[in-house]
Structures are given as C-alpha cells and as structure tokens.
Enzyme design. Sequence first.
Site, short mmCIF file in Angstrom:
data_model
loop_
_atom_site.label_atom_id
_atom_site.label_comp_id
_atom_site.label_asym_id
_atom_site.label_seq_id
_atom_site.Cartn_x
_atom_site.Cartn_y
_atom_site.Cartn_z
N GLN A 26 0.80 -1.22 0.00
CA GLN A 26 0.00 0.00 0.00
C GLN A 26 0.84 1.28 0.00
O GLN A 26 0.33 2.33 -0.38
CB GLN A 26 -0.95 -0.01 1.19
CG GLN A 26 -2.03 -1.07 1.07
CD GLN A 26 -2.97 -1.11 2.26
OE1 GLN A 26 -2.70 -1.77 3.25
NE2 GLN A 26 -4.06 -0.38 2.18
N ARG A 83 3.57 -0.70 13.14
CA ARG A 83 3.26 -1.97 12.47
C ARG A 83 3.35 -1.76 10.96
O ARG A 83 2.65 -0.92 10.39
CB ARG A 83 1.84 -2.42 12.86
CG ARG A 83 1.46 -3.72 12.19
CD ARG A 83 0.05 -4.20 12.54
NE ARG A 83 -0.25 -5.31 11.63
CZ ARG A 83 -1.39 -5.45 10.97
NH1 ARG A 83 -2.37 -4.58 11.12
NH2 ARG A 83 -1.56 -6.47 10.15
N HIS A 129 0.72 -9.46 4.21
CA HIS A 129 -0.41 -8.53 4.20
C HIS A 129 -0.96 -8.47 2.77
O HIS A 129 -0.81 -7.48 2.05
CB HIS A 129 0.04 -7.14 4.67
CG HIS A 129 -1.09 -6.25 5.11
ND1 HIS A 129 -1.16 -5.67 6.37
CD2 HIS A 129 -2.18 -5.82 4.46
CE1 HIS A 129 -2.24 -4.93 6.46
NE2 HIS A 129 -2.89 -5.00 5.31
N ASN A 174 -2.14 -11.13 7.98
CA ASN A 174 -3.11 -10.08 8.26
C ASN A 174 -4.47 -10.48 7.67
O ASN A 174 -4.58 -10.79 6.50
CB ASN A 174 -2.68 -8.76 7.60
CG ASN A 174 -3.71 -7.66 7.84
OD1 ASN A 174 -3.83 -7.13 8.93
ND2 ASN A 174 -4.47 -7.31 6.79
N GLU A 175 -5.48 -10.48 8.51
CA GLU A 175 -6.88 -10.69 8.12
C GLU A 175 -7.09 -11.94 7.25
O GLU A 175 -7.46 -11.85 6.07
CB GLU A 175 -7.42 -9.44 7.40
CG GLU A 175 -7.42 -8.22 8.30
CD GLU A 175 -8.17 -7.03 7.71
OE1 GLU A 175 -8.45 -7.03 6.49
OE2 GLU A 175 -8.46 -6.09 8.47
N ASN A 317 -8.19 -6.66 14.27
CA ASN A 317 -8.60 -5.47 13.52
C ASN A 317 -10.12 -5.31 13.65
O ASN A 317 -10.86 -6.25 13.35
CB ASN A 317 -8.26 -5.61 12.04
CG ASN A 317 -6.77 -5.67 11.77
OD1 ASN A 317 -5.95 -5.48 12.67
ND2 ASN A 317 -6.40 -5.94 10.53
N TYR A 319 -13.35 -2.45 12.89
CA TYR A 319 -13.76 -1.17 12.33
C TYR A 319 -15.24 -0.86 12.55
O TYR A 319 -15.62 0.28 12.74
CB TYR A 319 -13.51 -1.14 10.82
CG TYR A 319 -12.06 -1.00 10.42
CD1 TYR A 319 -11.52 0.24 10.13
CD2 TYR A 319 -11.23 -2.12 10.30
CE1 TYR A 319 -10.20 0.38 9.74
CE2 TYR A 319 -9.91 -1.99 9.91
CZ TYR A 319 -9.39 -0.74 9.62
OH TYR A 319 -8.08 -0.61 9.25
N GLU A 387 -5.57 -2.72 14.16
CA GLU A 387 -6.10 -1.72 13.24
C GLU A 387 -7.47 -1.25 13.70
O GLU A 387 -8.31 -2.06 14.07
CB GLU A 387 -6.30 -2.27 11.81
CG GLU A 387 -5.09 -2.44 10.96
CD GLU A 387 -5.46 -2.95 9.56
OE1 GLU A 387 -6.56 -2.61 9.04
OE2 GLU A 387 -4.65 -3.68 8.99
N TRP A 430 -5.10 2.90 12.05
CA TRP A 430 -4.90 2.72 10.62
C TRP A 430 -5.40 3.99 9.94
O TRP A 430 -6.55 4.34 10.09
CB TRP A 430 -5.69 1.51 10.11
CG TRP A 430 -5.44 1.31 8.64
CD1 TRP A 430 -6.16 1.83 7.61
CD2 TRP A 430 -4.37 0.55 8.05
NE1 TRP A 430 -5.61 1.46 6.42
CE2 TRP A 430 -4.51 0.68 6.66
CE3 TRP A 430 -3.30 -0.19 8.56
CZ2 TRP A 430 -3.62 0.08 5.77
CZ3 TRP A 430 -2.43 -0.78 7.68
CH2 TRP A 430 -2.60 -0.65 6.30
N GLU A 437 -5.56 1.96 -1.34
CA GLU A 437 -6.54 1.18 -0.57
C GLU A 437 -7.15 0.06 -1.41
O GLU A 437 -8.35 0.01 -1.67
CB GLU A 437 -7.64 2.11 -0.01
CG GLU A 437 -7.24 2.81 1.28
CD GLU A 437 -6.95 1.83 2.42
OE1 GLU A 437 -7.55 0.73 2.45
OE2 GLU A 437 -6.12 2.17 3.28
N TRP A 438 -6.27 -0.84 -1.86
CA TRP A 438 -6.69 -2.06 -2.54
C TRP A 438 -7.65 -1.76 -3.70
O TRP A 438 -7.35 -0.96 -4.55
CB TRP A 438 -7.25 -3.06 -1.52
CG TRP A 438 -6.29 -3.29 -0.38
CD1 TRP A 438 -6.46 -2.94 0.92
CD2 TRP A 438 -4.98 -3.88 -0.44
NE1 TRP A 438 -5.35 -3.28 1.67
CE2 TRP A 438 -4.42 -3.86 0.86
CE3 TRP A 438 -4.21 -4.43 -1.48
CZ2 TRP A 438 -3.16 -4.36 1.15
CZ3 TRP A 438 -2.94 -4.93 -1.19
CH2 TRP A 438 -2.43 -4.89 0.11
#
Length: 483
Positions: A26, A83, A129, A174-175, A317, A319, A387, A430, A437-438
């Site tokens: 990213q 991180r 990631h 990650n995730e 993480n 949100y 995050e 984050w 952003e992907w």
Amino acid sequence: MSEEENFIYGTFPENFKWCTATSAFQIEGGTTEDGRGRSIWDTFCQISGNIIDNSTADISCDSYHRYMEDVSLLKNLGVKFYRFSISWSRVIPEPTKGVKVNEAGIRYYNNLINSLIAVGISPIVTLYHFDLPQDIQDEGGFLNEDLLVKCFKEYADVCFQNFGDRVKYWATFNEPRQICTLGYGLGLMAPAVHSPKTGIYQAAHSLLKAHATVWHLYNDNYRIHQNGKVFIVLCSEYVMAKDPGNDSDVEAADLAMQFKLGWFAHPIYINGDYPSAMKNKVLLLSQQEGLKNSRLPEFSEEDKKFLKGTSDIFGMNVYTARLAEYQQRDNPPLQPSLDLDEIVKLSVDPKWTDCGSIWLYIIPSCIRKILNWIKREYNSPEVLLTETGFMDKTGSLDDEHRVNSFKLYINEVLKAVTLDECNVIGFTAWSLLDNFEWNFGYSEKFGLVNVDFSDKNRTRKPKKSYHYYAEIIKNNGFLKPPK
C-alpha cells in the site's frame, strides 16, 4: 445514551502500546526496482476495472525511497510501536524456484528497522499482508497447501534470521478471513479466484497450517535467543442481534461471529479445530447439495495439537458492526454465495453513520463489544488492537470526523480496559499515511497524514487527526479538562 454522552476520562495502563500501521504494497511503490518479484496485486492492478480509479501501487507513497520521512512522522507522532509489513516478493522474488534471497530487499528492511529503533520505536512486523508472490499463485497459491506451507516457512525463516534480533513482534497473516473470503471465495480481491463453496475453506485450511508451522519454527529455533512474540492478526465486524429480545436473532448473531472470527480464532485459541456451530452448518449445507462429506476440510488429531496455542497474543482489527437475523428464503440463491450469507442476513441500522464507504459505518461501541466477546469466548487473552480507522474521500487536513471517530473508539477501548477488565495491551491507528486502498485505489483515504499523489515528491502533511492522536498518546488516554 450515546457514546458522546457516555464519555469517560482516564488513562490506560502503564506500558500500553500506542501504534500506527501501514502495509508494504500500500505504501512502498518501487514495484519493479532492485530485484523485487511480482505479487498477485501487481497482476490484479493491471486488469482494467479491478481498481475503482484504475490506479496502481507502482509508486504509491514511494516509501521505498522516502521511508525516512515516514520515520520522522512516526517520531513526532509519539508512537513507540509501528506496524508495517514486509513484501515477500521483495525478499524472495520467486519462492517456488528456491530460497534465492534478494539482498536489496533485506537491506531496505534492515535500514527501516534500524531507523525506527534509533528513534525509540519498536517494529511490529507482518509477514503477509495480502501480497502473495505471483509465482506461488501460478502453482495454486493458498489452494496448494504443501507449497504454501513450505514457501511461507522458508520466507519466515529468512526474516527471523535477518531481522529477528531487533523485531520482537511478528504477525504471520493479516486478516485471514479477508484473504480467503475475498481472494478465494468471492473473487473480489487478488488473486480473484471465485470458489465460495470450496476454495474459500481450502485457502483457510492452508493458511492456518502455514501460520502454525511458522509459530513452531520460531518457538523451536528462535524464541530462546530472540525472545519475541508470534501471533496472527484476525478481523471481524461485531455482529449483534437485529432484535436483542429475539432469541433467534441472538443465535444468528453468535453464528455469524463464529463464521467470521471463530473460523480462525477457535482452532488457535480453543482446541485446534473449527467451531462446532460452523462445522455443523457447513455439513448440513453440503448434505443438502447432495454431498456425502462436508465441504469444510477436517483437521487430523495431529493437526489439532499442532494448531492449538499457536499465537502469543490476540491480534485484532476492528472497524464496524452489523445486525443479524436468520434468512427467510424458500429457494436457494441464484448464484453460489458464501455459506454464512445463505444462513444469516446481515444488515445495518439506518441510524448508523457511514463515511461514504460501502462497508464502513462508524459504530464506536463495536470495539468494546468485540473485546468483551473475545474475553468471554477465549478466556481473556492479551489483545493487541492492530487496526481501526476512519475513511474519507478528500484527504483533508481538517479531518474533524476522523478526530471524533478516534476519540470515541479509543474511549470505548478505555471502557473495555478500565470498566470491563478486558486484557488489551495496545491500540493501532490505521493508517499512518493516505495510501493505495486495494480495490478502492486512491479514492479512499485513511491516513493521519495526507499524501499528495499528484506531486512527484509525494509530499506528506499531518492532518488534525495526527495531532489529536499525538495528544492522546502523550496523555496515555483522556485527561479531564481544567475547570
């Protein structure tokens, strides 16, 4: 009573870890420089329509060249932890062809780690990631369990050897839910494999075994000398009953939590196996489709022993949240969908505030609720919040909405720690920088720092939220205003 009305003052425990985060793909750019290999995201970005603004991460924040600017921003922010992730392709460009280490990649991460330590910041390093080397994907990626486990172990070994004397916190993946659901289930993210009934579960099975293999590698060969911690970073919305007074909705919400968080947490933190509610539902759906066996792979007894206990802390993480009720549907969906979506209907409350994103609603209480769920479900493990953040479309320096979001989310964490005795050891904002952003490219901004992507120098400017977060860190919480 709203979170604003329910605000409390107080400080976090001494040595609470204040952190911010980024990931390699990213922010780094330099995608073809100094021997870096291709990743699945390099490939995915080349296909028209995959990224909403047709952008790529070829330059992004240019942190491959400007990492010292990032280190300076981190120092001034006051965090003691940062991180970031390592690009597997930058360290081992073509893992299927053997462990040919790219010394330029090793040098880059050594320079970054040393620069952080020089200003008193400890690295928290994520090994994976989302950016799988393309040559592994060419051989099946996460659907090729033996290859993935072998290559991930070799890669982790190189990282532990080269950086482990200074890195004391290692996250394996990650995730994982997003890797498997969006990458190998719905096919919405790289590598865009659409297999919502089988691929999604095989990918998860491979990932869990690769994670456990690397935990044992560290535990057996490195822990005694390097004295670090190895963990996995999980993610989930907090799913609550649409009608808390309806037992059916309460049950649907708990099932959704097992499919989302328990899928990976239960094998690691409970008994080496998937949650029984998830196993039962997938078996039932498999049988309804005329299959003799469940589409959910099984772990052997040996696998279960190998998996259980393979995370030294609970990376999380968080949100947002969703509401749950059981699906009322007479006919199966026209298109194959995720098993959970065929059982549980997830929705949002019209009163919730969204921030212009299709997935992110600002619900501060979700973070306290999920911390309490983890405490109850997994016997109060040490949780590192890895995050949480706020998105806008503008990247404005006057980001009052982000300030307010962090204020309320962090206050909910304070309540979880001081009122509920949840075992939370740190909080991560984050993201440090506006970045790639992907699927959303540069159309969504999560940064505490604005990056001007139209400027070849990628000028960085701290936002109001950067200064606000710095104040929270300095005070270790929320001090009562003077009367």
